[in-house]
Design a protein around this motif. Sequence first.
Motif, PDB file in Angstrom:
ATOM      1  N   GLU A   1       5.904 -12.720   2.427  1.00  0.00           N
ATOM      2  CA  GLU A   1       5.043 -12.486   1.271  1.00  0.00           C
ATOM      3  C   GLU A   1       4.597 -11.038   1.240  1.00  0.00           C
ATOM      4  O   GLU A   1       4.433 -10.405   2.289  1.00  0.00           O
ATOM      5  N   MET A   2       4.355 -10.547   0.019  1.00  0.00           N
ATOM      6  CA  MET A   2       3.950  -9.141  -0.066  1.00  0.00           C
ATOM      7  C   MET A   2       3.106  -8.875  -1.298  1.00  0.00           C
ATOM      8  O   MET A   2       3.153  -9.592  -2.295  1.00  0.00           O
ATOM      9  N   LEU A   3       2.343  -7.777  -1.185  1.00  0.00           N
ATOM     10  CA  LEU A   3       1.473  -7.311  -2.259  1.00  0.00           C
ATOM     11  C   LEU A   3       1.864  -5.898  -2.648  1.00  0.00           C
ATOM     12  O   LEU A   3       2.281  -5.102  -1.792  1.00  0.00           O
ATOM     13  N   ALA A   4       1.705  -5.575  -3.911  1.00  0.00           N
ATOM     14  CA  ALA A   4       1.953  -4.208  -4.346  1.00  0.00           C
ATOM     15  C   ALA A   4       0.897  -3.295  -3.720  1.00  0.00           C
ATOM     16  O   ALA A   4      -0.310  -3.545  -3.811  1.00  0.00           O
ATOM     17  N   ALA A   5       1.327  -2.211  -3.068  1.00  0.00           N
ATOM     18  CA  ALA A   5       0.406  -1.299  -2.394  1.00  0.00           C
ATOM     19  C   ALA A   5      -0.583  -0.678  -3.376  1.00  0.00           C
ATOM     20  O   ALA A   5      -1.737  -0.422  -3.030  1.00  0.00           O
ATOM     21  N   SER A   6      -0.150  -0.443  -4.602  1.00  0.00           N
ATOM     22  CA  SER A   6      -1.031   0.175  -5.590  1.00  0.00           C
ATOM     23  C   SER A   6      -2.231  -0.703  -5.897  1.00  0.00           C
ATOM     24  O   SER A   6      -3.346  -0.208  -6.123  1.00  0.00           O
ATOM     25  N   LYS A   7      -2.038  -2.032  -5.895  1.00  0.00           N
ATOM     26  CA  LYS A   7      -3.134  -2.952  -6.155  1.00  0.00           C
ATOM     27  C   LYS A   7      -4.154  -2.908  -5.019  1.00  0.00           C
ATOM     28  O   LYS A   7      -5.369  -2.951  -5.239  1.00  0.00           O
ATOM     29  N   VAL A   8      -3.649  -2.852  -3.795  1.00  0.00           N
ATOM     30  CA  VAL A   8      -4.540  -2.764  -2.634  1.00  0.00           C
ATOM     31  C   VAL A   8      -5.312  -1.453  -2.659  1.00  0.00           C
ATOM     32  O   VAL A   8      -6.517  -1.408  -2.412  1.00  0.00           O
ATOM     33  N   ARG A   9      -4.599  -0.402  -3.011  1.00  0.00           N
ATOM     34  CA  ARG A   9      -5.249   0.907  -3.049  1.00  0.00           C
ATOM     35  C   ARG A   9      -6.320   0.954  -4.135  1.00  0.00           C
ATOM     36  O   ARG A   9      -7.438   1.455  -3.918  1.00  0.00           O
ATOM     37  N   ASP A  10      -6.034   0.454  -5.309  1.00  0.00           N
ATOM     38  CA  ASP A  10      -7.012   0.488  -6.404  1.00  0.00           C
ATOM     39  C   ASP A  10      -8.261  -0.309  -6.058  1.00  0.00           C
ATOM     40  O   ASP A  10      -9.393   0.143  -6.312  1.00  0.00           O
ATOM     41  N   LEU A  11      -8.078  -1.484  -5.467  1.00  0.00           N
ATOM     42  CA  LEU A  11      -9.224  -2.304  -5.098  1.00  0.00           C
ATOM     43  C   LEU A  11     -10.034  -1.642  -3.985  1.00  0.00           C
ATOM     44  O   LEU A  11     -11.271  -1.685  -3.990  1.00  0.00           O
ATOM     45  N   SER A  12      -9.328  -1.014  -3.066  1.00  0.00           N
ATOM     46  CA  SER A  12     -10.021  -0.318  -1.974  1.00  0.00           C
ATOM     47  C   SER A  12     -10.800   0.882  -2.508  1.00  0.00           C
ATOM     48  O   SER A  12     -11.913   1.165  -2.065  1.00  0.00           O
ATOM     49  N   LYS A  13     -10.214   1.578  -3.465  1.00  0.00           N
ATOM     50  CA  LYS A  13     -10.875   2.730  -4.060  1.00  0.00           C
ATOM     51  C   LYS A  13     -12.168   2.314  -4.741  1.00  0.00           C
ATOM     52  O   LYS A  13     -13.186   3.010  -4.651  1.00  0.00           O
ATOM     53  N   ASP A  14     -12.140   1.170  -5.406  1.00  0.00           N
ATOM     54  CA  ASP A  14     -13.343   0.676  -6.079  1.00  0.00           C
ATOM     55  C   ASP A  14     -14.421   0.260  -5.086  1.00  0.00           C
ATOM     56  O   ASP A  14     -15.588   0.127  -5.452  1.00  0.00           O
ATOM     57  N   ASN A  15     -14.041   0.058  -3.835  1.00  0.00           N
ATOM     58  CA  ASN A  15     -14.993  -0.389  -2.821  1.00  0.00           C
ATOM     59  C   ASN A  15     -15.307   0.707  -1.785  1.00  0.00           C
ATOM     60  O   ASN A  15     -15.662   0.406  -0.645  1.00  0.00           O
ATOM     61  N   GLY A  16     -15.159   1.958  -2.186  1.00  0.00           N
ATOM     62  CA  GLY A  16     -15.604   3.063  -1.333  1.00  0.00           C
ATOM     63  C   GLY A  16     -14.556   3.753  -0.507  1.00  0.00           C
ATOM     64  O   GLY A  16     -14.861   4.684   0.236  1.00  0.00           O
ATOM     65  N   PHE A  17     -13.280   3.343  -0.605  1.00  0.00           N
ATOM     66  CA  PHE A  17     -12.216   3.978   0.172  1.00  0.00           C
ATOM     67  C   PHE A  17     -11.471   4.990  -0.703  1.00  0.00           C
ATOM     68  O   PHE A  17     -10.249   4.982  -0.777  1.00  0.00           O
ATOM     69  N   SER A  18     -12.213   5.849  -1.364  1.00  0.00           N
ATOM     70  CA  SER A  18     -11.596   6.789  -2.299  1.00  0.00           C
ATOM     71  C   SER A  18     -10.961   7.984  -1.598  1.00  0.00           C
ATOM     72  O   SER A  18     -10.064   8.639  -2.145  1.00  0.00           O
TER      73      SER A  18
END
Length: 472
Positions: A405-422
């Motif tokens: 199973e896999m997730l698009a890295a861009s989705k993980v990055r966008d969600l992380s950015k919204d939670n302070g990992f900018s």
Amino acid sequence: MDFFIRARRAALKEGRCFDEIKEHIAPAVYKELDEAQLELINSGDEKSIVHADIEKGNPLADLIVAQHFLTDFRIAEHEGQIFLFKITSEEDKTVVPLYEKDYVKVLKRELSIRWLDQTAEPISPARAGELVQYWFNHEQNIEMPEPMGLPGDDKWCLHRSKYKPDPTVEFPSWKRILNRMSDAEAFAAWQYGVWAGLYKGRQFLWLHGPNGEDGKSAIARVVGRNLYGPAHNAISNASISSGEKRFLTSFFENAALVIYPDASNRRCLMSEAFKTVASAGSDPVLIERKGKQAYTATLKAYMWICSNYAPEVTNNNFITSRLLYIHIDKMVDEKPDPTVFSRLEAELPGFLAYAKDCYEKLCPDNYRIETNASTLESVAGFTDEFYEEFSMHFNKYWEKSDADEMLAASKVRDLSKDNGFSCNRRYGEFKRWMTEQHGIQIWKDSDNGGIVYYKGMKPKGAKQLNSAKPNF
């Protein structure tokens, strides 16, 4: 004058007494000698030829004059660079470096001032420059001075310590501070090993006192000024900032100890700049001083960090294996005392004797200082704290899944950015944590425009998929 100078030098070279040669000087010649020539013959002091109207263009005389006025300067060549040093003590063989200055200007000024003082006549800049050039061309190089020298060493150095370990000297002021440390023996062992030049490991000292006014600054000041003198440097938070960090290594050259007081950057140990200076002389590094040409050399200095904060570190062995962490508690039933500096200085021989015993006990291989269990637990706790934020973030939105199973890295990055990992660096650390702690694999789909996926994770609560489909 040349004749008598050369005759004296020839006699010395052959091991003969110059008085033998004097017997062959005819009385008529003696009558024609001036006062300076007679003084040279009778005293043998070549400096007697130095006077305001000395003949110009005489190479031998020019060299003698230059050596006379610049007698307390020395030159060393290291890694293709010329370094000028001024002797501070001929007896101790100590020098001070003048590498931040234009050595030609320094020498011309010194020679001119001394010429005026001795002859009562000024010397032209051009003439001073000629004499300096004679001196520079003929002066023998010395070995590059060591940062530190101990009593009895026969080598040029920047500082020769006057202190010796003395077990008969009591050190109650030091004991009161040591008793508040989490690992006083390891602290003392590191201090002695670095000071004595025995320690060859790579550990740097982080002294953490969260309460302030706990003695960190006092002992750093006493140790730096008294045991190391000019062989120690201090850096600031600005020294490791983006605009100044390229000069960081210059603080370590020609130093045995570098102190970083009031360190506020908890993550400084993970910076590339700190990794460079943590090599402990094993790797060549680029050294650049402001306004000077950069060159490559090795560093010998060790770092002592004093901070009100504990370090933030990953479980990277490069960092944890080099970190000697010591916690110091606040003072109890004590008040800040301005006289503590003089007492700590007076007790240094006793402290060094204690530190020597600690070093012989904890560092028999001269490479790694053994620490107690509480120190090891503290360092392990720092790595757990560093990853705690990553763990909370991951567990909030995702969970591990089958490897297909896999997730698009861009989705993980966008969600992380919204939670302070900018920050790119911070997100990169989170990504490395996922791969190391959860076995997440990074996969690029070359057939689909090079889209990057993370394999082995899924959204929190998502159902298990039966086939390898990108889970958006």
